[in-house]
Design a protein around this motif. Structure first.
Motif, mmCIF file in Angstrom:
data_model
loop_
_atom_site.group_PDB
_atom_site.id
_atom_site.type_symbol
_atom_site.label_atom_id
_atom_site.label_comp_id
_atom_site.label_asym_id
_atom_site.label_seq_id
_atom_site.Cartn_x
_atom_site.Cartn_y
_atom_site.Cartn_z
ATOM 1 N N ASP A 1 30.281 46.622 33.843
ATOM 2 C CA ASP A 1 29.710 46.702 35.182
ATOM 3 C C ASP A 1 30.505 47.727 35.986
ATOM 4 O OD1 ASP A 1 28.648 46.301 37.696
ATOM 5 O OD2 ASP A 1 29.752 44.455 38.056
ATOM 6 N N PRO A 2 29.888 48.849 36.396
ATOM 7 C CA PRO A 2 30.650 49.907 37.082
ATOM 8 C C PRO A 2 31.314 49.430 38.362
ATOM 9 C CG PRO A 2 28.502 50.721 36.380
ATOM 10 C CD PRO A 2 28.487 49.241 36.172
ATOM 11 N N TYR A 3 30.664 48.558 39.104
ATOM 12 C CA TYR A 3 31.256 48.102 40.364
ATOM 13 C C TYR A 3 32.510 47.271 40.103
ATOM 14 C CZ TYR A 3 32.074 45.797 44.790
ATOM 15 O OH TYR A 3 32.671 45.338 45.934
ATOM 16 N N ALA A 4 32.390 46.278 39.244
ATOM 17 C CA ALA A 4 33.509 45.347 39.036
ATOM 18 C C ALA A 4 34.737 46.055 38.508
ATOM 19 C CB ALA A 4 33.087 44.237 38.076
ATOM 20 N N ILE A 5 34.568 46.928 37.538
ATOM 21 C CA ILE A 5 35.710 47.571 36.901
ATOM 22 C C ILE A 5 36.350 48.595 37.845
ATOM 23 C CG2 ILE A 5 34.608 49.534 35.724
ATOM 24 C CD1 ILE A 5 36.834 46.996 33.964
ATOM 25 N N THR A 6 35.519 49.276 38.673
ATOM 26 C CA THR A 6 36.032 50.273 39.611
ATOM 27 C C THR A 6 36.677 49.615 40.821
ATOM 28 O OG1 THR A 6 34.304 51.811 38.897
ATOM 29 C CG2 THR A 6 35.423 52.315 40.969
ATOM 30 N N HIS A 7 36.103 48.517 41.290
ATOM 31 C CA HIS A 7 36.674 47.814 42.436
ATOM 32 C C HIS A 7 38.092 47.343 42.129
ATOM 33 C CE1 HIS A 7 36.726 44.294 45.420
ATOM 34 N NE2 HIS A 7 36.714 45.403 46.139
ATOM 35 N N LEU A 8 38.286 46.813 40.930
ATOM 36 C CA LEU A 8 39.628 46.376 40.547
ATOM 37 C C LEU A 8 40.574 47.572 40.473
ATOM 38 C CD1 LEU A 8 41.646 44.244 39.683
ATOM 39 C CD2 LEU A 8 40.789 44.470 37.331
ATOM 40 N N ALA A 9 40.128 48.685 39.915
ATOM 41 C CA ALA A 9 40.974 49.884 39.838
ATOM 42 C C ALA A 9 41.407 50.326 41.226
ATOM 43 C CB ALA A 9 40.230 51.014 39.133
ATOM 44 N N ALA A 10 40.483 50.324 42.176
ATOM 45 C CA ALA A 10 40.800 50.750 43.539
ATOM 46 C C ALA A 10 41.839 49.830 44.177
ATOM 47 C CB ALA A 10 39.528 50.785 44.379
ATOM 48 N N LEU A 11 41.694 48.530 43.984
ATOM 49 C CA LEU A 11 42.652 47.580 44.561
ATOM 50 C C LEU A 11 44.026 47.720 43.919
ATOM 51 C CD1 LEU A 11 40.453 44.367 44.910
ATOM 52 C CD2 LEU A 11 41.052 46.030 46.683
ATOM 53 N N GLU A 12 44.069 47.951 42.612
ATOM 54 C CA GLU A 12 45.358 48.145 41.939
ATOM 55 C C GLU A 12 46.043 49.410 42.439
ATOM 56 O OE1 GLU A 12 46.788 45.978 40.242
ATOM 57 O OE2 GLU A 12 45.377 44.802 39.050
ATOM 58 N N MET A 13 45.273 50.453 42.687
ATOM 59 C CA MET A 13 45.878 51.681 43.208
ATOM 60 C C MET A 13 46.428 51.468 44.609
ATOM 61 S SD MET A 13 43.608 54.884 41.743
ATOM 62 C CE MET A 13 41.974 54.146 41.703
ATOM 63 N N LEU A 14 45.687 50.768 45.460
ATOM 64 C CA LEU A 14 46.176 50.492 46.807
ATOM 65 C C LEU A 14 47.500 49.729 46.768
ATOM 66 C CD1 LEU A 14 42.814 49.490 48.514
ATOM 67 C CD2 LEU A 14 44.252 51.430 49.187
ATOM 68 N N ALA A 15 47.607 48.780 45.857
ATOM 69 C CA ALA A 15 48.839 47.995 45.741
ATOM 70 C C ALA A 15 50.012 48.843 45.291
ATOM 71 C CB ALA A 15 48.631 46.832 44.771
ATOM 72 N N ASN A 16 49.740 49.975 44.681
ATOM 73 C CA ASN A 16 50.788 50.874 44.204
ATOM 74 C C ASN A 16 50.976 52.077 45.124
ATOM 75 O OD1 ASN A 16 51.966 50.162 41.331
ATOM 76 N ND2 ASN A 16 49.824 49.508 41.327
ATOM 77 N N GLY A 17 50.438 52.012 46.328
ATOM 78 C CA GLY A 17 50.683 53.045 47.320
ATOM 79 C C GLY A 17 49.748 54.230 47.279
ATOM 80 N N VAL A 18 48.683 54.156 46.483
ATOM 81 C CA VAL A 18 47.703 55.248 46.406
ATOM 82 C C VAL A 18 46.696 55.082 47.531
ATOM 83 C CG1 VAL A 18 45.831 56.237 45.027
ATOM 84 C CG2 VAL A 18 47.999 55.609 43.938
ATOM 85 N N THR A 19 46.500 56.128 48.306
ATOM 86 C CA THR A 19 45.532 56.102 49.396
ATOM 87 C C THR A 19 44.288 56.928 49.108
ATOM 88 O OG1 THR A 19 46.671 57.950 50.480
ATOM 89 C CG2 THR A 19 47.314 55.713 51.135
ATOM 90 N N CYS A 20 44.357 57.793 48.092
ATOM 91 C CA CYS A 20 43.241 58.670 47.744
ATOM 92 C C CYS A 20 43.239 58.887 46.240
ATOM 93 C CB CYS A 20 43.372 60.016 48.467
ATOM 94 S SG CYS A 20 42.092 61.227 48.063
ATOM 95 N N ALA A 21 42.050 58.936 45.642
ATOM 96 C CA ALA A 21 41.945 59.154 44.203
ATOM 97 C C ALA A 21 40.795 60.093 43.904
ATOM 98 C CB ALA A 21 41.728 57.826 43.477
ATOM 99 N N ILE A 22 40.956 60.855 42.838
ATOM 100 C CA ILE A 22 39.843 61.607 42.271
ATOM 101 C C ILE A 22 39.288 60.783 41.120
ATOM 102 C CG2 ILE A 22 39.102 63.705 41.089
ATOM 103 C CD1 ILE A 22 41.322 65.210 42.521
ATOM 104 N N HIS A 23 37.999 60.474 41.192
ATOM 105 C CA HIS A 23 37.334 59.749 40.113
ATOM 106 C C HIS A 23 36.693 60.796 39.203
ATOM 107 C CE1 HIS A 23 35.040 56.152 38.526
ATOM 108 N NE2 HIS A 23 34.371 57.177 37.995
#
Length: 499
Positions: A102-124
């Motif tokens: 599911d593209p939403y579920a797997i991407t939503h988790l990735a975004a939250l994990e990045m935020l927890a590690n100090g990432v504010t912007c990502a290139i997908h």
């Protein structure tokens, strides 16, 4: 945590940019709505803005948010999803034996994990789950980033060749396979990405119309890589990118097999070829670049091309070590990305940057010098923002810019001691990790604070990602698993014979 009219951040140290020198003590940052309003000594800000909500960040360094300049939105790692570390080409082929996530579920988790590690912007970067409805996949991924609150540059992917092995050997390889496997591989399947190059450009225009005014979403083209895209498609994508001031983000010379394919396809040089097609320029981003030769670096520097270093992935996928020190020597703009395949199998971008730094230390007294503290910080912030096409608005702390900020607890860096001869920033880059992040703010909104997401339930997001992975596994029957393994075996034989 919703925006307030004004918010005063009070860290122990403040670093306004990678070239700002020694961090300032007893300085604060005033944020109004989504913008940085002022930087000044803390007593002055407290006196001038008594109405501001205050957040004290003791023992923390406040700096511009980190940018993950190359990843694919995979919130569960390839290890967790059952992929073994192997050669890149074998990994790609093994996807034939996996179900659709599911593209939403797997991407939503990735975004939250990045935020927890100090990432504010990502290139997908370009990625398709093979549903046959690529537009739906992209829109669901954009919804996931938007819900998480992460700033994102979404690549609209494209590929029209090299689906099995790299050209010009596709037809010959397919012809040499056992008939039963050849028939299985030749079955009609979902079209790659949006379909034709015209369909891809039309999709881009629809997305541009819908997201043009979004404060945290930008779009760019994501052709898979030179060997995966025909010359005509490169010309058309480059032309449309130029007309609409869009970036082109592509994989380039990631693996030894790609180097051999490039020599077959572009005897005059792959970058000279892309340049002639109009695909090299200041909005071109090359991911990996492990096998870029030094003779090509002046051209890339002259064109203003950015390169994204992905050290953990390159090691795990048997691809090698990119020549970071030589990139910097030639003045290339270099950023850092996790590729969702870091050495530690997490989204700790600080640790990936440290790995890139260590691998750049060439065993040659007369070799190119390793990255400086300023260059490493730029890779993590301003260079990544530039690659993501947010460079005029993020990547440093200055009045008027977007309030994308991260606070890193320096206790680990300084405990039990730190000699006066060791600069604080060098200690931070050498010792701090993603789990030292205490606050992540995107567009003036605190998304992560003191170990908790402020607007999301991470446990719920993880459960949703696991559920979609388990559901995907049930989609795959034994025949498909066996044919996928057989495909990988023959593919490995092909590349071994050409090594």
């Amino acid at each position: 945590m919703t925006n307030t009219s004004s918010l005063l951040l009070a860290p122990e140290w403040l670093l306004t940019g990678p070239d700002a020198g020694t961090p300032r003590k007893a300085h604060g940052v005033l944020v109004r709505r989504d913008r940085i309003a002022a930087i000044a000594p803390l007593p002055q800000l407290l006196n001038d803005h008594p109405e501001a909500q205050r957040i004290y960040l003791p023992d923390c360094l406040l700096m511009a948010g980190m940018v993950n300049a190359h990843q694919h939105g995979r919130g569960l790692s390839q290890i967790q999803l059952g992929y073994h570390d192997t050669f890149l080409e074998a990994w790609i082929a093994s996807r034939r034996g996996k179900g659709i996530l599911d593209p939403y579920a797997i991407t939503h988790l990735a975004a939250l994990e990045m935020l927890a590690n100090g990432v504010t912007c990502a290139i997908h970067a370009n990625y398709t789950y093979g549903t046959g409805d690529y537009e739906h996949e992209v829109r669901e991924q954009l919804r996931a980033y938007d819900d998480a609150g992460l700033r994102v540059t979404m690549c609209v992917g494209y590929q029209d060749q090299g689906a099995l092995v790299y050209p010009p050997h596709e037809a010959c390889h397919l012809h040499g396979l056992p008939q039963a496997l050849r028939d299985w591989l030749s079955r009609p399947g979902a079209k790659p990405y949006a379909g034709s190059v015209q369909d891809t450009i039309a999709l881009m225009h629809r997305l541009l119309a819908d997201y043009a005014d979004h404060p945290r979403i930008r779009l760019c083209y994501g052709p898979g890589g030179p060997q995966w895209v025909s010359d005509d498609a490169w010309r058309q994508l480059a032309r449309d990118a130029n007309e609409h001031a869009l970036a082109i983000h592509t994989h380039a010379l990631e693996s030894p097999a790609q180097v051999r394919a490039a020599r077959d396809l572009y005897p005059g040089g792959v970058f000279q070829h892309l340049d002639a097609l109009g695909a090299l320029g200041p909005r071109t981003i090359l991911a990996h670049g492990v096998w870029i030769e030094e003779k090509d670096m002046p051209l890339l520097a002259e064109r203003g091309v950015s390169i994204v270093r992905n050290p953990g992935c390159n090691l795990r996928m048997h691809n090698g070590i990119a020549p970071l020190a030589r990139f910097l020597k030639h003045g290339l703009t270099v950023a850092i990305g996790s590729d969702n395949v870091t050495l530690q199998d997490d989204e700790d971008l600080l640790s990936e940057l440290r790995l890139a730094d260590q691998l750049a230390r060439e065993p040659d007294w007369q070799g190119a010098p390793p990255a400086s503290v300023e260059q490493l910080l730029a890779m993590l912030t301003s260079n990544g923002a530039h690659a993501a096409q947010w460079g005029g608005d993020t990547g440093r702390i200055s009045p008027g810019l977007a309030a994308d900020l991260v606070a890193i607890d320096l206790t680990r860096a300084r405990t039990p001691m730190l000699d006066d001869d060791m600069p604080l920033l060098r200690a931070m880059l050498s010792r701090s990790r993603g789990d030292d992040v205490r606050m992540t703010m995107v567009d003036g909104r605190i998304r992560y604070l003191q170990g908790r997401h402020t607007d999301a339930d991470i446990d719920q997001a993880r459960a949703a990602a696991v559920a979609c992975a388990e559901a995907a596994r049930t989609q795959v029957d034994q025949l498909r698993r066996e044919k996928a393994r057989e495909t990988v075996e023959h593919l490995c034989q092909h590349y071994r014979s050409r090594a």
